[in-house]
Design an enzyme around this catalytic site. Structure first.
Site, mmCIF file in Angstrom:
data_model
loop_
_atom_site.group_PDB
_atom_site.id
_atom_site.type_symbol
_atom_site.label_atom_id
_atom_site.label_comp_id
_atom_site.label_asym_id
_atom_site.label_seq_id
_atom_site.Cartn_x
_atom_site.Cartn_y
_atom_site.Cartn_z
ATOM 1 C CB CYS A 142 37.602 37.381 41.875
ATOM 2 S SG CYS A 142 37.407 36.712 40.120
ATOM 3 C CE LYS A 163 41.089 34.099 33.588
ATOM 4 N NZ LYS A 163 42.706 33.768 33.985
ATOM 5 C CB SER A 192 41.099 37.828 35.511
ATOM 6 O OG SER A 192 42.057 36.702 35.044
ATOM 7 C CG HIS A 235 40.764 40.569 40.231
ATOM 8 N ND1 HIS A 235 41.304 40.074 41.212
ATOM 9 C CD2 HIS A 235 40.338 39.434 39.204
ATOM 10 C CE1 HIS A 235 40.950 38.563 41.414
ATOM 11 N NE2 HIS A 235 40.343 38.292 40.090
ATOM 12 C CD GLU A 237 42.455 42.704 43.124
ATOM 13 O OE1 GLU A 237 42.696 41.532 42.951
ATOM 14 O OE2 GLU A 237 41.482 43.126 43.147
ATOM 15 N NE ARG A 249 48.453 32.146 34.563
ATOM 16 C CZ ARG A 249 47.535 32.444 35.176
ATOM 17 N NH1 ARG A 249 47.856 32.973 36.546
ATOM 18 N NH2 ARG A 249 46.272 32.840 34.892
#
Length: 309
Positions: A142, A163, A192, A235, A237, A249
């Protein structure tokens, strides 16, 4: 892992033509085996969570992997106890004279920060430069991809207005590529990021192979021809709930984030998301460890001369 069969067996050519990794008896008899040394540079705020995610993927292989955790500097971390960092992490000065089979550089929440404003930019430059001489293969995730493309190829920072968040379809582009061996022709992977990686810019200004991309998310998987550098813009992972945590968040912070694409069942944040990318993530890291690290790294790391021969 490869299968080992006699050199003259007709299946050797048959399987190799199907992109199956075959190790002939001649090669197997001279192969030395030892644990792989992999360095994990953890730039994420929640370091323990990130450790768990990457170690899960690195553990799903017959190869023994010795992990060394690396922090960028000794500044305090709000989301990780100092005791944990002091007990389990090393500083660059402690390992700069060593060689490693692999290096993983994680993402970081710096998508809207200019490179020159990143507090540890000089350290990032130093570590990436060091890796060219001391690491067989480095895998960037990323934001680290954006940083590495700037440092290694001079690519400027491209930033999306909105985003990119969600789980996207991707396609494999080279059926013979070792890194995507065993992949489905289309697969899911989470993203992300604010970072953008225009395919035309990558093709015009680097010699990297684009191994996978998404119609909606863009370039996903890149690799240098010598297998020394691998770039993953998403991502793989991530846990099943990571995108949800980030969404909630940002919502609490008043950022009015969009609901992650193709993530919550029925697009309802009240429902528990399921990981649809887990098998892809495991296979990606398994292929990287096997074909880009284990098969080309020298047995004696004193001599850092990775080769395919």
């Amino acid at each position: 892992m490869p299968i080992c069969i006699p050199d003259e067996l007709p299946a050797v050519n048959f399987l190799q033509n199907e992109n199956v990794f075959v190790m002939t008896s001649t090669r197997a008899n001279i192969q030395n085996i030892r644990p792989l040394k992999v360095l994990l540079l953890n730039l994420m705020p929640k370091k323990i969570e990130t450790e768990n995610q990457f170690l899960r993927l690195l553990s799903n292989t017959p190869l023994q992997v010795d992990i060394q955790l690396l922090r960028i500097d000794n500044r305090k971390c709000r989301n990780t106890p100092a005791e944990h960092l002091n007990n389990f992490y090393c500083d660059f000065e402690q390992i700069k004279h060593q060689n490693f089979d692999g290096l993983i550089v994680t993402g970081a929440p710096l998508g809207l920060v200019e490179f020159e404003d990143v507090a540890y930019w000089k350290q990032i430059e130093r570590i990436i430069s060091w890796a060219k001489e001391h690491v067989t293969s480095t895998l960037f995730i990323c934001w680290a991809v954006q940083a590495a493309l700037n440092i290694l190829y001079g690519l400027p920072k491209f930033t999306r207005e909105v985003k990119l968040s969600g789980v996207y379809y991707h396609s494999t582009l080279n059926p013979l590529a070792l890194l995507t061996r065993g992949f489905d022709e289309s697969f899911f992977a989470p993203h992300s990021r604010y970072a953008d990686f225009p395919e035309q810019v990558v093709r015009e200004h680097t010699d990297l192979d684009i191994l996978s991309s998404s119609e909606d998310a863009g370039v996903y998987l890149l690799a240098s021809k010598d297998k020394r550098m691998v770039f993953v813009t998403g991502h793989p992972e991530y846990d099943a709930g990571t995108l949800a945590s980030e969404y909630l968040r940002d919502l609490a912070a008043g950022l009015a984030p969009k609901i992650p694409i193709n993530y919550f069942p029925d697009n309802n944040p009240e429902r528990k998301p399921l990981a649809s990318w887990r098998s892809h993530g495991h296979l990606l890291f398994s292929n990287w460890l096997n074909y880009y690290v284990y098969q080309i790294t020298p047995y004696d790391l004193t001599y850092m001369n990775p080769t395919l021969d």
